[in-house]
Design an enzyme around this catalytic site. Structure first.
Site: not given
Length: 379
Positions: A251-253, A255
């Site tokens: 999810a972080y990657h 975005s």
């Protein structure tokens, strides 16, 4: 102005001939594709890389030898924007995510350097706290996921620029937008519900887009009128926007990759208006995002695990989660860099007349730049 039609702009060009079509087809068939890729990478690693290495060595040697001459006699590339009494302008910056971490530290630092700082905060408590960090800080209620908050922030900046309080000797100008607001949601794709992905994108990517578009009119107006031609946009996109592959950070990657791609496209589009777009790519540095990992600063890994159904917990097993937690949370927490280095890098993007467009922070970031150019199977 007359309305344009696609037929007025597009003329059909020649399509690839039979030979090119055939070459494209056969080069993608096994085993020709494997051999083709192997030859290309062999050429890059055995021929191109040594040439590039020699060039970089010569360039670095020349820099070391000639830098003192250029630095002290001509200002070189390290010339800084004049701020305060020595400046022709009263300069303002806008920073998102100033409740804590990099944003709060930046607001204080830039205020002490003479900038008027519009500090965007998510909470009322954050606004009260950051206001005490510098004499020229103007807190704004700015949830970057809400159109109304970002629009009102842009209106506040515009009103400040047009205010009758401005000195005729020092006209006001908007110097920099710093998109710093960010969140992290940590957990395997199977563990996170859709809202966790949506929240990451809303803050880390769509929040950046929303803020840039809200301030486009100010940036373009300054440039087109010639009133101020040294403004810039600075996006804190993280090294996670350069390479992925660590399980639990999808999810972080996602975005941050979106934010990095947006920054690259935006850089090309704003060249017309002479507005550089700088990307800042820190590796792991100590901020509340990591300090509070156990309590939710990294999406609350333990809380996410505890919310999973017994069936999913059984499929992965508690030992797997403990290994995952140690890899994603404990190990980074024991190898964190000083956040002052990130602040220093962002400050250089704000203050230099010719800022770098790509700004890795952390000595381990060089490994990321090397890995991202290798085949995915090697990464």
């Amino acid at each position: 102005m007359t309305k344009l039609r696609a037929s007025d702009l597009i003329s059909p060009g020649p399509t690839p001939g039979k030979f090119r079509q055939a070459k494209n087809y056969y080069l993608q068939q096994y085993p020709i594709e494997t051999v083709h890729h192997g030859l290309i990478w062999s050429f890059l690693l055995l021929v191109v890389s040594p040439l590039l290495g020699t060039f970089m060595l010569l360039k670095t040697t020349a820099f070391v030898v000639l830098q003192p001459f250029f630095l002290f006699n001509f200002g070189g590339t390290r010339a800084k924007v004049e701020v305060g009494k020595n400046s022709k302008f009263e300069l303002a910056v806008c920073i998102t995510g100033c409740d804590s971490g990099f944003g709060k530290m930046l607001a204080s630092k830039l205020s002490s350097r003479g900038f008027v700082v519009f500090a965007g905060c998510l909470t009322e408590g954050g606004m009260k706290s950051v206001k005490n960090d510098g004499p020229s800080i103007i807190p704004l209620k700015m949830d970057v996921t809400k159109d109304e908050d970002v629009t009102k922030a842009a209106e506040s900046i515009s009103a400040w620029l047009k205010s009758d309080d401005a000195s005729p000797e020092h006209p006001r100008a908007f110097h920099a937008l710093i998109n710093n607001a960010g969140v992290a949601r940590i957990g395997l794709i199977d563990w996170l519900d859709f809202n966790e992905f949506k929240f990451s994108m809303d803050v880390n990517f769509f929040g950046m887009v929303r803020t840039c578009k809200a301030l486009f009119p100010i940036l373009k107006s300054q440039s087109c009128s010639g009133k101020y031609t040294n403004a810039r946009i600075i996006n804190v996109t993280s090294s996670a926007g350069l390479i992925s592959g660590i399980g639990g950070l999808a999810a972080y990657h996602a975005s941050k990759f979106a934010a990095e791609a947006f920054s690259t496209s935006l850089r090309t589009e704003l060249k017309k208006f002479n507005v550089p777009v700088c990307a800042v790519n820190p590796t792991f540095h100590r901020t509340p995002l990591l300090d509070n990992a156990q309590d939710g600063g990294l999406g609350g890994s333990i809380d996410i695990w505890n919310r999973l159904s017994p069936e999913i917990q059984k499929e992965y097993g508690e030992d797997f989660f403990k290994f995952h937690y140690q890899t994603i949370v404990d190990n980074p927490n024991s190898n964190l860099w000083d956040p002052d280095m990130v602040i220093e890098k962002i400050m250089s993007c704000v203050e230099l007349c010719n800022p770098l467009v790509q700004n890795p922070v952390g000595t381990d970031c060089i490994k990321i730049f090397l890995l991202r150019h290798l085949p995915v199977t090697v990464q």
